[in-house]
Write a protein that holds these residues in place. Structure first.
Motif, PDB file in Angstrom:
ATOM      1  N   ASP A  54      53.221  91.080 -91.574  1.00 25.74           N
ATOM      2  CA  ASP A  54      52.095  91.274 -90.648  1.00 25.74           C
ATOM      3  C   ASP A  54      51.049  92.195 -91.278  1.00 25.74           C
ATOM      4  OD1 ASP A  54      51.046  90.790 -87.953  1.00 25.74           O
ATOM      5  OD2 ASP A  54      51.340  92.931 -87.645  1.00 25.74           O
ATOM      6  N   SER A  63      59.121  91.335 -90.674  1.00 22.80           N
ATOM      7  CA  SER A  63      57.915  90.781 -90.031  1.00 22.80           C
ATOM      8  C   SER A  63      56.770  91.794 -90.079  1.00 22.80           C
ATOM      9  CB  SER A  63      58.216  90.329 -88.601  1.00 22.80           C
ATOM     10  OG  SER A  63      58.225  91.420 -87.702  1.00 22.80           O
ATOM     11  N   LEU A  64      57.083  93.085 -90.028  1.00 23.40           N
ATOM     12  CA  LEU A  64      56.027  94.107 -90.127  1.00 23.40           C
ATOM     13  C   LEU A  64      55.403  94.092 -91.533  1.00 23.40           C
ATOM     14  CD1 LEU A  64      57.560  97.204 -88.240  1.00 23.40           C
ATOM     15  CD2 LEU A  64      56.067  95.427 -87.334  1.00 23.40           C
ATOM     16  N   LYS A 107      56.104  85.706 -80.906  1.00 22.88           N
ATOM     17  CA  LYS A 107      56.038  86.759 -81.931  1.00 22.88           C
ATOM     18  C   LYS A 107      56.803  88.019 -81.532  1.00 22.88           C
ATOM     19  CE  LYS A 107      51.968  89.586 -81.255  1.00 22.88           C
ATOM     20  NZ  LYS A 107      50.828  90.226 -81.839  1.00 22.88           N
ATOM     21  N   CYS A 138      57.427  83.151 -86.563  1.00 22.17           N
ATOM     22  CA  CYS A 138      56.356  82.502 -87.350  1.00 22.17           C
ATOM     23  C   CYS A 138      55.482  81.636 -86.440  1.00 22.17           C
ATOM     24  CB  CYS A 138      56.952  81.646 -88.464  1.00 22.17           C
ATOM     25  SG  CYS A 138      57.806  82.629 -89.708  1.00 22.17           S
ATOM     26  N   GLU A 185      66.918  94.507 -86.607  1.00 25.64           N
ATOM     27  CA  GLU A 185      65.915  95.480 -87.076  1.00 25.64           C
ATOM     28  C   GLU A 185      65.347  95.046 -88.427  1.00 25.64           C
ATOM     29  OE1 GLU A 185      64.637  97.819 -85.275  1.00 25.64           O
ATOM     30  OE2 GLU A 185      63.513  98.998 -86.751  1.00 25.64           O
ATOM     31  N   HIS A 199      62.758  92.483 -87.783  1.00 23.21           N
ATOM     32  CA  HIS A 199      61.563  93.184 -87.291  1.00 23.21           C
ATOM     33  C   HIS A 199      60.806  93.824 -88.462  1.00 23.21           C
ATOM     34  CE1 HIS A 199      59.048  95.827 -84.947  1.00 23.21           C
ATOM     35  NE2 HIS A 199      59.731  96.910 -85.259  1.00 23.21           N
ATOM     36  N   ARG A 211      53.483 103.016 -88.938  1.00 22.14           N
ATOM     37  CA  ARG A 211      54.393 104.101 -88.556  1.00 22.14           C
ATOM     38  C   ARG A 211      53.885 105.440 -89.093  1.00 22.14           C
ATOM     39  NH1 ARG A 211      60.364 101.189 -89.368  1.00 22.14           N
ATOM     40  NH2 ARG A 211      60.291  99.992 -87.436  1.00 22.14           N
ATOM     41  N   LEU A 241      64.426  89.924 -94.870  1.00 22.90           N
ATOM     42  CA  LEU A 241      64.859  88.768 -94.061  1.00 22.90           C
ATOM     43  C   LEU A 241      66.153  88.182 -94.610  1.00 22.90           C
ATOM     44  CD1 LEU A 241      61.493  86.888 -93.444  1.00 22.90           C
ATOM     45  CD2 LEU A 241      62.720  88.399 -91.896  1.00 22.90           C
ATOM     46  N   ASP A 268      52.037  96.943 -75.440  1.00 25.10           N
ATOM     47  CA  ASP A 268      51.598  97.240 -76.812  1.00 25.10           C
ATOM     48  C   ASP A 268      50.118  96.863 -76.987  1.00 25.10           C
ATOM     49  OD1 ASP A 268      52.877  98.113 -79.380  1.00 25.10           O
ATOM     50  OD2 ASP A 268      52.023  96.233 -80.115  1.00 25.10           O
ATOM     51  N   ILE A 301      63.628  83.727 -86.393  1.00 29.22           N
ATOM     52  CA  ILE A 301      62.630  83.945 -87.452  1.00 29.22           C
ATOM     53  C   ILE A 301      61.575  82.829 -87.374  1.00 29.22           C
ATOM     54  CG2 ILE A 301      62.269  84.009 -89.969  1.00 29.22           C
ATOM     55  CD1 ILE A 301      65.076  85.341 -90.181  1.00 29.22           C
ATOM     56  N   TYR A 315      63.421  90.184 -78.906  1.00 33.30           N
ATOM     57  CA  TYR A 315      64.147  90.988 -77.904  1.00 33.30           C
ATOM     58  C   TYR A 315      65.215  90.128 -77.207  1.00 33.30           C
ATOM     59  CZ  TYR A 315      61.430  95.247 -78.303  1.00 33.30           C
ATOM     60  OH  TYR A 315      60.885  96.417 -78.780  1.00 33.30           O
ATOM     61  N   MET A 319      48.954  90.354 -93.723  1.00 37.19           N
ATOM     62  CA  MET A 319      47.957  89.506 -93.043  1.00 37.19           C
ATOM     63  C   MET A 319      46.794  90.325 -92.501  1.00 37.19           C
ATOM     64  SD  MET A 319      50.399  86.977 -90.900  1.00 37.19           S
ATOM     65  CE  MET A 319      51.882  86.385 -91.633  1.00 37.19           C
ATOM     66  N   GLY A 363      60.156 104.656 -86.271  1.00 35.69           N
ATOM     67  CA  GLY A 363      60.325 103.407 -85.537  1.00 35.69           C
ATOM     68  C   GLY A 363      61.311 103.729 -84.433  1.00 35.69           C
TER      69      GLY A 363
HETATM   70  C1  GRG Z   1      58.666  86.634 -91.717  1.00 34.16           C
HETATM   71  C2  GRG Z   1      60.030  87.246 -89.630  1.00 34.16           C
HETATM   72  C3  GRG Z   1      58.749  86.850 -90.250  1.00 34.16           C
HETATM   73  C4  GRG Z   1      57.695  86.672 -89.489  1.00 34.16           C
HETATM   74  C5  GRG Z   1      56.410  86.182 -90.011  1.00 34.16           C
HETATM   75  C6  GRG Z   1      54.205  88.239 -89.475  1.00 34.16           C
HETATM   76  C7  GRG Z   1      54.960  87.437 -88.480  1.00 34.16           C
HETATM   77  C8  GRG Z   1      55.444  86.095 -88.860  1.00 34.16           C
HETATM   78  C9  GRG Z   1      55.204  87.888 -87.276  1.00 34.16           C
HETATM   79  C10 GRG Z   1      54.741  89.227 -86.861  1.00 34.16           C
HETATM   80  C11 GRG Z   1      55.077  89.462 -85.523  1.00 34.16           C
HETATM   81  C12 GRG Z   1      54.684  90.829 -85.083  1.00 34.16           C
HETATM   82  C13 GRG Z   1      54.180  91.860 -86.027  1.00 34.16           C
HETATM   83  C14 GRG Z   1      54.822  91.079 -83.795  1.00 34.16           C
HETATM   84  C15 GRG Z   1      54.514  92.381 -83.207  1.00 34.16           C
HETATM   85  C16 GRG Z   1      55.789  93.062 -82.932  1.00 34.16           C
HETATM   86  C17 GRG Z   1      55.610  94.458 -82.445  1.00 34.16           C
HETATM   87  C18 GRG Z   1      55.361  94.638 -80.995  1.00 34.16           C
HETATM   88  C19 GRG Z   1      55.673  95.484 -83.278  1.00 34.16           C
HETATM   89  C20 GRG Z   1      55.730  96.884 -82.868  1.00 34.16           C
HETATM   90  O1  GRG Z   1      57.064  97.097 -82.467  1.00 34.16           O
HETATM   91  P1  GRG Z   1      57.647  98.536 -82.171  1.00 34.16           P
HETATM   92  O2  GRG Z   1      56.699  99.291 -81.298  1.00 34.16           O
HETATM   93  O3  GRG Z   1      57.597  99.189 -83.614  1.00 34.16           O
HETATM   94  O4  GRG Z   1      59.042  98.373 -81.707  1.00 34.16           O
HETATM   95  P2  GRG Z   1      58.540 100.327 -84.215  1.00 34.16           P
HETATM   96  O5  GRG Z   1      57.702 100.903 -85.335  1.00 34.16           O
HETATM   97  O6  GRG Z   1      58.853 101.325 -83.137  1.00 34.16           O
HETATM   98  O7  GRG Z   1      59.744  99.614 -84.737  1.00 34.16           O
END
Ligand code: GRG
Length: 328
Positions: A94, A90-91, A179, A152, A84, A87, A104, A126, A220, A148, A184, A97, A47
């Motif tokens: 995600d 949320s991964l 999202k 969502c 982080e 993030h 990664r 979280l 992305d 957060i 950021y 889902m 990451g």
């Molecule tokens: C429970 C906080 C929470 C959220 C629930 C699942 C969800 C709602 C939101 C997901 C949002 C999501 C996956 C957005 C995409 C974010 C994104 C661009 C991910 C990739 O980020 P990088 O490239 O990844 O920074 P690394 O692996 O480098 O950290």
């Protein structure tokens, strides 16, 4: 590739990130060995750690000696770890889902341990993020909690229009604002608050973070269409397959392209690759890159009133270099 990290003007960015790394591992460690294993799974997989790096760069944005290692305080590191962890959490969710198999470049948590465990471990991350944020004061705690919620909301906006070939640009931009861009924006805002900046500077840093985040997600989404599986660490064209129609695809459909006839349902790999090839050949990748550039310019404008410190230089360079990921 040009450096994406805003820590590039720090004397020892690797040492900064090692401090973040150690604190991140500590935050994911519990008395229960199994929960520790699941909650820590994606941490050593890498990451880019961009969000904590922005917390640190923003926290040092007014410091003319912000390149020096000792200027990095434990509070800044804690702020970085908190974002982080959000993030990461949320991964986890995600990937549940999306029924993801990899993340990664390694097996996704849901694939290895099942959805129930992945959801719980995501919740745990979280919770740890909230605990760290609270240690930085009520303003940071409230900000991270609201963020957060925004994540969502953004994700729900996306889900509501899955497989919808009428999804429009405004709906797309609203979803990615929630999202991705909000986290950021919050990273930079937490940096400003922890670094003791006044309100107007904190607001400028936040505006930078939001515009950077918009550009980041547009990039992305373009990469999901044009990069290889190896580059992504997950299958390319997945958004098309799973019905998430992103900016280039939305523009193709709006322009009357026959790609719309292939979409609107889950695709097998053959149709996915056919649709992906059509998008790559069209002009919409280039117009979407121009949109990302517009957000990069907006991000840079937000920094014009700030002094030319190592922190600000790093944020500026990170934004300028963002589109280099698309060079091939
Ligand atoms: C429970 C906080 C929470 C959220 C629930 C699942 C969800 C709602 C939101 C997901 C949002 C999501 C996956 C957005 C995409 C974010 C994104 C661009 C991910 C990739 O980020 P990088 O490239 O990844 O920074 P690394 O692996 O480098 O950290």
């Amino acid at each position: 590739m040009a450096s994406l990290t805003p820590l590039q003007h720090r004397a020892h960015p690797d040492a900064d990130l090692q401090r973040v790394e150690a604190a991140l591992r500590e935050a994911a460690t519990t008395e229960d060995d199994f929960l520790t294993e699941v909650a820590s799974h994606l941490i050593p997989a890498g990451g880019k750690r961009l969000r904590p790096a922005f917390v640190i760069a923003a926290a040092l944005s007014l410091d003319p000696n912000g390149d020096q290692s000792e200027r990095l305080t434990d509070e800044m590191v804690r702020g970085g770890v908190a974002v982080e962890l959000v993030h990461l959490g949320s991964l986890y969710h995600d990937d549940v889902m999306d029924e993801a198999e990899t993340r990664r470049g390694i097996e996704a948590v849901n694939h290895r341990w099942g959805n129930l465990t992945a959801i719980l471990a995501g919740d745990f991350l979280l919770a740890k993020a909230s605990e760290l944020a609270a240690s930085l004061g009520t303003e940071v705690a409230e900000l991270l909690a609201a963020t957060i919620g925004h994540l969502c909301e953004g994700q729900v906006r996306e889900l509501q229009l899955i497989y919808d070939i009428n999804r429009n640009e405004e709906q797309y931009l609203q979803a990615i604002s929630g999202k991705t861009a909000e986290l950021y924006a919050t990273s930079c805002r937490i940096g400003g608050i922890v670094g003791g900046a006044d309100r107007s500077v904190v607001d400028q840093l936040t505006e930078f973070g939001h515009a950077y985040g918009m550009a980041f997600q547009v990039v992305d989404d373009i990469l999901d269409l044009i990069a290889t599986d190896e580059e992504l660490g997950k299958p390319s064209g997945n958004d098309l397959k799973e019905g998430v129609y992103t900016l280039p695809v939305i523009r193709m459909i709006a322009g009357g392209d026959p790609i719309a006839e292939l979409l609107g349902q889950q695709l097998d790999e053959e149709i996915r690759d056919q649709a992906r090839a059509a998008v790559i050949q069209g002009p919409e990748i280039a117009t979407s890159i121009a949109t990302a550039q517009m957000y990069v310019d907006k991000a840079l404008s937000a920094l014009v009133a700030l002094p030319d410190t190592p922190g600000v230089q790093g944020m500026r360079d990170a934004a300028t270099n963002l589109l280099s990921a698309l060079e091939r």
